[in-house]
Design a protein around this motif. Structure first.
Motif, PDB file in Angstrom:
ATOM      1  N   VAL A 175       0.834  -1.201   0.000  1.00 45.28           N
ATOM      2  CA  VAL A 175       0.000   0.000   0.000  1.00 45.28           C
ATOM      3  C   VAL A 175       0.872   1.256   0.000  1.00 45.28           C
ATOM      4  O   VAL A 175       0.604   2.226  -0.717  1.00 45.28           O
ATOM      5  CB  VAL A 175      -0.955  -0.004   1.208  1.00 45.28           C
ATOM      6  CG1 VAL A 175      -1.724   1.319   1.297  1.00 45.28           C
ATOM      7  CG2 VAL A 175      -1.932  -1.175   1.105  1.00 45.28           C
ATOM      8  N   PRO A 180      -1.553   7.848  -4.087  1.00 48.94           N
ATOM      9  CA  PRO A 180      -2.981   8.008  -3.803  1.00 48.94           C
ATOM     10  C   PRO A 180      -3.804   7.777  -5.075  1.00 48.94           C
ATOM     11  O   PRO A 180      -3.512   8.337  -6.129  1.00 48.94           O
ATOM     12  CB  PRO A 180      -3.087   9.460  -3.327  1.00 48.94           C
ATOM     13  CG  PRO A 180      -1.735   9.746  -2.754  1.00 48.94           C
ATOM     14  CD  PRO A 180      -0.759   9.007  -3.631  1.00 48.94           C
ATOM     15  N   ILE A 184      -3.810  -1.573  -6.336  1.00 52.05           N
ATOM     16  CA  ILE A 184      -3.031  -2.605  -5.655  1.00 52.05           C
ATOM     17  C   ILE A 184      -3.705  -3.943  -5.922  1.00 52.05           C
ATOM     18  O   ILE A 184      -4.912  -4.100  -5.679  1.00 52.05           O
ATOM     19  CB  ILE A 184      -2.974  -2.339  -4.130  1.00 52.05           C
ATOM     20  CG1 ILE A 184      -2.365  -0.957  -3.858  1.00 52.05           C
ATOM     21  CG2 ILE A 184      -2.183  -3.428  -3.420  1.00 52.05           C
ATOM     22  CD1 ILE A 184      -2.890  -0.305  -2.616  1.00 52.05           C
ATOM     23  N   LEU A 230      -6.018  -5.126   4.213  1.00 45.45           N
ATOM     24  CA  LEU A 230      -5.984  -3.986   3.303  1.00 45.45           C
ATOM     25  C   LEU A 230      -6.792  -2.818   3.845  1.00 45.45           C
ATOM     26  O   LEU A 230      -6.357  -1.665   3.789  1.00 45.45           O
ATOM     27  CB  LEU A 230      -6.505  -4.407   1.924  1.00 45.45           C
ATOM     28  CG  LEU A 230      -5.531  -5.236   1.084  1.00 45.45           C
ATOM     29  CD1 LEU A 230      -6.268  -6.004  -0.006  1.00 45.45           C
ATOM     30  CD2 LEU A 230      -4.462  -4.345   0.460  1.00 45.45           C
ATOM     31  N   GLN A 231      -7.965  -3.100   4.373  1.00 51.73           N
ATOM     32  CA  GLN A 231      -8.799  -2.031   4.910  1.00 51.73           C
ATOM     33  C   GLN A 231      -8.140  -1.380   6.120  1.00 51.73           C
ATOM     34  O   GLN A 231      -8.311  -0.178   6.353  1.00 51.73           O
ATOM     35  CB  GLN A 231     -10.175  -2.576   5.267  1.00 51.73           C
ATOM     36  CG  GLN A 231     -11.022  -2.906   4.046  1.00 51.73           C
ATOM     37  CD  GLN A 231     -12.364  -3.499   4.397  1.00 51.73           C
ATOM     38  OE1 GLN A 231     -12.536  -4.113   5.459  1.00 51.73           O
ATOM     39  NE2 GLN A 231     -13.340  -3.357   3.521  1.00 51.73           N
ATOM     40  N   CYS A 233      -5.171  -0.762   6.285  1.00 51.56           N
ATOM     41  CA  CYS A 233      -4.171   0.151   5.709  1.00 51.56           C
ATOM     42  C   CYS A 233      -4.830   1.338   5.006  1.00 51.56           C
ATOM     43  O   CYS A 233      -4.146   2.167   4.405  1.00 51.56           O
ATOM     44  CB  CYS A 233      -3.281  -0.601   4.718  1.00 51.56           C
ATOM     45  SG  CYS A 233      -2.257  -1.871   5.482  1.00 51.56           S
ATOM     46  N   VAL A 235      -7.454   1.356   2.461  1.00 56.48           N
ATOM     47  CA  VAL A 235      -7.713   1.282   1.020  1.00 56.48           C
ATOM     48  C   VAL A 235      -9.170   0.893   0.778  1.00 56.48           C
ATOM     49  O   VAL A 235      -9.866   0.412   1.676  1.00 56.48           O
ATOM     50  CB  VAL A 235      -6.784   0.252   0.327  1.00 56.48           C
ATOM     51  CG1 VAL A 235      -5.327   0.581   0.582  1.00 56.48           C
ATOM     52  CG2 VAL A 235      -7.106  -1.164   0.771  1.00 56.48           C
ATOM     53  N   GLN A 236      -9.605   1.091  -0.459  1.00 57.59           N
ATOM     54  CA  GLN A 236     -10.950   0.727  -0.883  1.00 57.59           C
ATOM     55  C   GLN A 236     -10.877  -0.567  -1.694  1.00 57.59           C
ATOM     56  O   GLN A 236     -10.138  -0.641  -2.676  1.00 57.59           O
ATOM     57  CB  GLN A 236     -11.561   1.840  -1.737  1.00 57.59           C
ATOM     58  CG  GLN A 236     -12.916   1.505  -2.345  1.00 57.59           C
ATOM     59  CD  GLN A 236     -13.359   2.513  -3.384  1.00 57.59           C
ATOM     60  OE1 GLN A 236     -12.581   3.387  -3.769  1.00 57.59           O
ATOM     61  NE2 GLN A 236     -14.583   2.401  -3.851  1.00 57.59           N
ATOM     62  N   ALA A 277      -7.568  -3.456  -4.970  1.00 53.99           N
ATOM     63  CA  ALA A 277      -7.938  -2.367  -4.066  1.00 53.99           C
ATOM     64  C   ALA A 277      -7.369  -1.067  -4.615  1.00 53.99           C
ATOM     65  O   ALA A 277      -6.438  -1.070  -5.409  1.00 53.99           O
ATOM     66  CB  ALA A 277      -7.420  -2.623  -2.665  1.00 53.99           C
ATOM     67  N   ARG A 278      -7.924   0.044  -4.166  1.00 48.78           N
ATOM     68  CA  ARG A 278      -7.444   1.364  -4.565  1.00 48.78           C
ATOM     69  C   ARG A 278      -7.018   2.132  -3.328  1.00 48.78           C
ATOM     70  O   ARG A 278      -7.745   2.198  -2.340  1.00 48.78           O
ATOM     71  CB  ARG A 278      -8.527   2.141  -5.315  1.00 48.78           C
ATOM     72  CG  ARG A 278      -8.064   3.534  -5.785  1.00 48.78           C
ATOM     73  CD  ARG A 278      -9.090   4.163  -6.702  1.00 48.78           C
ATOM     74  NE  ARG A 278     -10.409   4.249  -6.063  1.00 48.78           N
ATOM     75  CZ  ARG A 278     -11.523   4.505  -6.728  1.00 48.78           C
ATOM     76  NH1 ARG A 278     -11.518   4.665  -8.035  1.00 48.78           N
ATOM     77  NH2 ARG A 278     -12.684   4.577  -6.087  1.00 48.78           N
ATOM     78  N   LYS A 279      -5.828   2.721  -3.400  1.00 54.82           N
ATOM     79  CA  LYS A 279      -5.343   3.506  -2.275  1.00 54.82           C
ATOM     80  C   LYS A 279      -6.111   4.819  -2.200  1.00 54.82           C
ATOM     81  O   LYS A 279      -6.216   5.544  -3.190  1.00 54.82           O
ATOM     82  CB  LYS A 279      -3.843   3.780  -2.419  1.00 54.82           C
ATOM     83  CG  LYS A 279      -3.230   4.496  -1.228  1.00 54.82           C
ATOM     84  CD  LYS A 279      -1.714   4.560  -1.362  1.00 54.82           C
ATOM     85  CE  LYS A 279      -1.076   5.246  -0.180  1.00 54.82           C
ATOM     86  NZ  LYS A 279       0.424   5.261  -0.297  1.00 54.82           N
ATOM     87  N   ILE A 280      -6.627   5.125  -1.049  1.00 57.08           N
ATOM     88  CA  ILE A 280      -7.422   6.325  -0.880  1.00 57.08           C
ATOM     89  C   ILE A 280      -6.498   7.529  -0.625  1.00 57.08           C
ATOM     90  O   ILE A 280      -5.523   7.417   0.103  1.00 57.08           O
ATOM     91  CB  ILE A 280      -8.397   6.153   0.310  1.00 57.08           C
ATOM     92  CG1 ILE A 280      -9.345   4.982   0.009  1.00 57.08           C
ATOM     93  CG2 ILE A 280      -9.188   7.431   0.541  1.00 57.08           C
ATOM     94  CD1 ILE A 280     -10.245   4.615   1.154  1.00 57.08           C
TER      95      ILE A 280
END
Length: 280
Positions: A175, A180, A184, A230-231, A233, A235-236, A277-280
Motif C-alpha cells: 500500500v 494516492p 493494488i 488492506l482495509q 491500511c 484502502v478501498q 484495491a485502490r489507495k485512498i
C-alpha cells in the motif's frame, strides 16, 4: 508477527494495527526458508512445463484482470504513461506481460538469482529494454529509498503473500508503494479444503508437477482476512475474483466471487483468487 487469531477480532482490527509500535516491526517480511526454496529452482522460471507451470497457466487471466481494472480506472486504452511495480516478481512472468501493455515496470525480488533470470529473459526481447527495470530488493527496502520514487500507479504481488513471514507488514508495504488513487492487486490461495486439494494434494502428491513442500497450508489466507488487512491500511476494495485452476487440463479461468449465487457464497474463491484495491 501478528498471530492468525488476531484476524478473528474484526471489530478491533483497525485499532490494533494502527496502534502497533513501529519499532517492533521486523525490517523485512521475507522468510529466509522460503527465499532459499525458490532460489534453488530459479533457473526454471521460464519452463512452461517446469515447477512454475501453473504460474504460467494463471498469468494470462491475472494480467487480463489487471488490464481491465486499469482501463476502467483511467478511461483510456493507453497505459503507456503508467508506472507499475511487481513485488516478488520471480523470473518476470507478470512483469513482462504488464510491460507489453505499455506500463513502465519495475520488478523486484529478494532472490538475486530470480532477478538474474528475469534480466536474461528480458534481453531476448529488445522492445522490453526500456520498459522494465529489475532490482534485487524487497518492498520494505524499496520504501527506504529516495522519497517520491515509489508512488506507483499499479502495485502487483502475485502468489507471494503466502510465502512471507509477516503478511500484514507485507500488505502495508504494498500500500505504501502506491500513489494516492493507485491500484493494488494481490493473488493468493484461500484457506479451505478446496485449496488444500487443488494447490497441494494434486500438484505436489498426485501429479508431482510441483516439489513437495512448495506450499504451506498454514500460510494460506482467506479472502476476508486479506480484505481486513488492506482495509486496516486505509484502502478501498474494488473487486475479488476466483482463479479456477484445473491442474489436470492445465487451464485457468476467472470467475466471480459468488458465481453460484447466494446459496453458495464465495464459491468462486474457494481455491485461488485475485483481489484489487485502490489507495485512498
Amino acid at each position: 508477527m501478528l498471530r492468525r487469531a488476531v484476524w478473528r477480532l474484526q471489530p478491533t482490527l483497525t485499532r490494533q494495527f494502527a496502534a502497533q509500535p513501529q519499532g517492533t516491526q521486523p525490517l523485512s517480511s521475507i522468510s529466509p526458508h522460503e527465499l532459499e526454496k525458490f532460489t534453488r529452482i530459479s533457473a526454471e522460471w521460464w519452463d512452461p512445463l517446469g515447477p512454475f507451470k501453473y504460474l504460467h497457466t494463471m498469468n494470462r487471466p491475472r494480467v487480463q484482470f489487471i488490464r481491465q481494472l486499469l482501463l476502467d480506472m483511467h478511461k483510456s486504452p493507453l497505459l503507456a504513461n503508467l508506472r507499475g511495480i511487481d513485488v516478488g516478481c520471480g523470473g518476470g512472468l507478470a512483469t513482462e506481460s504488464l510491460a507489453r501493455l505499455g506500463i513502465n515496470m519495475v520488478g523486484i525480488d529478494a532472490a538475486k538469482e530470480n532477478i538474474m533470470m528475469a534480466q536474461m529473459h528480458q534481453q531476448q526481447d529488445p522492445m522490453l529494454a526500456d520498459k522494465i527495470e529489475y532490482r534485487n530488493e524487497t518492498a520494505e527496502s524499496r520504501l527506504g529509498g529516495e522519497p517520491g520514487q515509489n508512488e506507483f500507479d499499479v502495485v502487483v504481488s502475485l502468489e507471494v503473500i503466502e510465502h512471507v513471514r509477516d503478511p500484514f507488514l507485507f500488505v502495508k508495504s504494498l500500500v505504501d508503494l502506491a500513489r494516492p488513487g493507485g491500484l493494488i492487486v494481490l493473488s493468493t490461495m484461500n484457506k479451505s479444503a478446496v485449496s488444500w486439494i487443488v494447490d497441494i494434494v494434486v500438484p505436489e502428491y498426485i501429479m508431482r508437477s510441483v516439489e513437495r513442500g512448495t506450499h504451506d497450508y498454514s500460510k494460506f489466507i482467506p479472502p476476508e482476512e486479506l480484505v481486513q488487512m488492506l482495509q486496516a491500511c486505509g484502502v478501498q476494495i474494488l473487486d475479488t475474483q476466483g482463479l479456477v485452476l484445473n491442474p489436470l487440463t492445465n487451464q485457468c479461468t476467472l470467475v466471480s466471487q459468488d458465481c453460484f449465487g447466494p446459496l453458495l457464497p464465495n464459491a468462486g474463491v474457494q481455491a485461488n483468487y485475485i483481489l484489487a484495491a485502490r489507495k485512498i
